[in-house]
Design an enzyme around this catalytic site. Structure first.
Site, short mmCIF file in Angstrom:
data_model
loop_
_atom_site.label_atom_id
_atom_site.label_comp_id
_atom_site.label_asym_id
_atom_site.label_seq_id
_atom_site.Cartn_x
_atom_site.Cartn_y
_atom_site.Cartn_z
CB SER A 1 105.26 124.33 78.98
OG SER A 1 105.61 124.37 77.62
CE LYS B 1 120.67 109.49 67.52
NZ LYS B 1 120.49 110.76 66.89
CG HIS C 1 109.52 122.35 64.73
ND1 HIS C 1 110.76 122.24 65.31
CD2 HIS C 1 109.61 123.33 63.80
CE1 HIS C 1 111.57 123.14 64.76
NE2 HIS C 1 110.90 123.81 63.84
#
Length: 190
Positions: A16, A68, A112
């Site tokens: 979104s 990673k 956040h």
């Protein structure tokens, strides 16, 4: 007018915030061009959104890499090919590591769903509701090596709606899109 900032959006879910940023770019409300959408979940709805908007997608799976760093090197290669200048995290559910932090110092931004430093990490809305707070919110911050610990750029308070996680999440989403766009505009005009 200044040249458009080339941005890569990182997302792992429905997208979104990706859609809101893409729309703002299209309408000229954000002086940016999305040159790449990076995801660690090729099945995520955000991929469909990006493809519909004719934005290239780099679906790179962490499990296909031994480390990673190797995973982030693959992302970095795609970013360099795209010409991205800023990384915009929009529901990307992975911690950014040293490879990307070193390649894009102070050029990675995240949104956040809480008033950081309260309720970092996953399920911030659920954490706020279960703690019984009356106010939570949205934070836009630069990304560093920690979990939601980077320099705060903007915040907006949002009331917790009747102790209801879903209603509170909706209220947060209503604020996120405008706050992210406005904050990115300020960053890109500096």
């Amino acid at each position: 007018m200044k040249q458009k900032m080339k941005i890569a959006i990182f997302a792992s879910g429905s997208g979104s915030n990706f859609a809101a940023i893409e729309e703002a770019c299209k309408k000229g409300e954000l002086n940016a061009e999305i040159v790449l959408m990076v995801t660690n979940k090729p099945e995520a709805f955000v991929v469909e959104r990006a493809e519909k908007a004719s934005i290239p997608v780099a679906a790179i799976l962490p499990k296909e890499f031994a480390t990673k760093d190797a995973y982030e090197e693959a992302i970095l290669h795609a970013l360099r090919e795209s010409g991205a200048e800023w990384l915009v995290l929009a529901g990307y559910m992975r911690l950014v590591g040293p490879v990307l932090l070193t390649a894009f110092p102070s050029h990675i931004v995240n949104i956040h769903p809480s008033l950081l430093p309260s309720f970092p990490g996953k399920d911030a809305v659920g954490q706020a509701v279960s703690h019984g707070v009356k106010v939570t919110g949205v934070t836009v911050h630069l990304v560093d090596e920690g979990m939601d610990t980077g320099q705060i750029l903007a915040q907006c308070a949002v009331d917790v709606v009747d102790g209801d996680e879903d209603k509170t999440a909706e209220a947060i989403h209503a604020v996120e899109h405008g706050l992210y766009k406005d904050t990115l505009n300020k960053l890109f005009s500096q």
